[in-house]
Design an enzyme around this catalytic site. Structure first.
Site, PDB file in Angstrom:
ATOM      1  N   ASN A   1      -6.822   4.732  -3.735  1.00 23.49           N
ATOM      2  CA  ASN A   1      -5.830   5.537  -4.242  1.00 23.49           C
ATOM      3  C   ASN A   1      -4.996   4.826  -5.513  1.00 23.49           C
ATOM      4  O   ASN A   1      -4.490   4.023  -5.261  1.00 23.49           O
ATOM      5  CB  ASN A   1      -4.684   5.634  -3.085  1.00 23.49           C
ATOM      6  CG  ASN A   1      -3.541   6.303  -3.437  1.00 23.49           C
ATOM      7  OD1 ASN A   1      -3.330   6.801  -4.696  1.00 23.49           O
ATOM      8  ND2 ASN A   1      -2.258   5.731  -2.738  1.00 23.49           N
TER       9      ASN A   1
ATOM     10  N   GLU B   1       5.149   6.751  -0.504  1.00 20.60           N
ATOM     11  CA  GLU B   1       5.721   6.859  -1.859  1.00 20.60           C
ATOM     12  C   GLU B   1       6.031   8.289  -1.934  1.00 20.60           C
ATOM     13  O   GLU B   1       7.119   8.463  -2.809  1.00 20.60           O
ATOM     14  CB  GLU B   1       4.798   6.571  -2.960  1.00 20.60           C
ATOM     15  CG  GLU B   1       4.541   4.965  -2.996  1.00 20.60           C
ATOM     16  CD  GLU B   1       3.081   4.290  -3.242  1.00 20.60           C
ATOM     17  OE1 GLU B   1       2.654   5.120  -4.157  1.00 20.60           O
ATOM     18  OE2 GLU B   1       2.919   3.052  -3.034  1.00 20.60           O
TER      19      GLU B   1
END
Ligand code: 13P
Length: 256
Positions: free
Chosen positions: A13, A100
């Site tokens: 990621n 996030e």
């Protein structure tokens, strides 16, 4: 339980890192370290990198993912990207519900559920992230938090679609902190996620779903984490930006 029933998946990621030109360079470094992988290898990249990423990896075993998608097919959602747009580009995977996004961009289980449904409807495979905050772990409610996220994020999603979904257990306190969950902690929660899936969809479905661990996974701790029965792969942030380290994690999954 037979771990070989499930596909091991190592996914990077990249978060908000790498311009398109930098993405090309990094992917060209990743291709050789990934080419003999005995697991699925994915790079989830910023939207603007998708085009070049798909081009660079087109004849390789490295798959590409996006880092989010919206639930509507189109409309007045300035700055958003739909699942259909990603599908049309040929993007196979999409990260959803990353902590996030939940922490900084107001994502809730309800919006994560809507995005997951939209991704599946467009033919994308979601990598659905769940995980507890440090405070929740300290209050001893990790299992409640995870069960709630799994139930709400997968609400009204069929067994057939859950089989196309990858779950990533990412304890929020371990993300980007250098503080990894111990292999025992990772195994405990990944096993709990599988038990929760079994309650919702039956044991056979639960046994076939790939569950990754994410949170400061790197080239030195990957072997131990990936050796655990219920840890079928990793979702890797920082270490996925360095081809050598990402390659070592891929090797760990190949052996694990
Ligand atoms: P780090 O590997 O940098 O801790 O990030 C993990 C993560 O958030 C992957 O989605």
């Amino acid at each position: 339980m037979d771990k070989s029933k499930r596909k091991a998946i190592i996914a990077g990621n990249w978060k908000m890192n790498k311009t398109p030109a930098e993405a090309k360079v990094l992917l060209e470094e990743i291709l050789p370290v990934a080419k003999d992988a005995d697991c699925e290898v994915i790079a989830c990249v910023p939207f603007v990198d998708l085009s070049v990423a798909l081009e660079v990896t087109k004849d390789s075993n490295v798959k590409i993912g996006a880092e989010n998608c919206h639930w509507a097919e189109s409309g007045a959602f300035t700055g958003e990207i739909s699942a259909k747009m990603l599908a049309e580009m040929g993007v196979p995977y999409v990260v959803l519900g990353h902590s996030e996004r939940r922490q900084y961009f107001g994502e809730t289980d309800e919006t994560v559920n809507k995005r997951t449904k939209a991704a599946l409807a467009a033919g994308l495979k979601p990598i659905l992230c769940v995980g507890e905050l440090l405070w929740e772990r300290e209050c001893n409610i990790t299992e409640e938090v995870i069960a709630r996220q799994i139930k709400l994020d997968l609400f009204d999603i069929s067994a057939e679609d859950v089989l196309k979904t990858v779950i990533a257990y990412e304890p929020v306190w371990a993300i980007g902190t250098g503080k990894t969950a111990t292999a025992e902690q990772a195994e405990e929660v990944c096993a709990f996620i599988r038990a929760t899936l079994a309650k919702l969809y039956g044991q056979d479905v639960a046994d076939a779903v790939t569950i990754q661990y994410g949170g400061s996974m790197n080239d030195s701790n990957a072997v131990e984490l990936l050796s655990k029965t219920n840890v079928d792969g990793g979702l890797i942030g920082g270490a996925s930006l360095v081809a050598e380290k990402f390659g070592a994690i891929i090797d760990a999954a190949t052996k694990g």
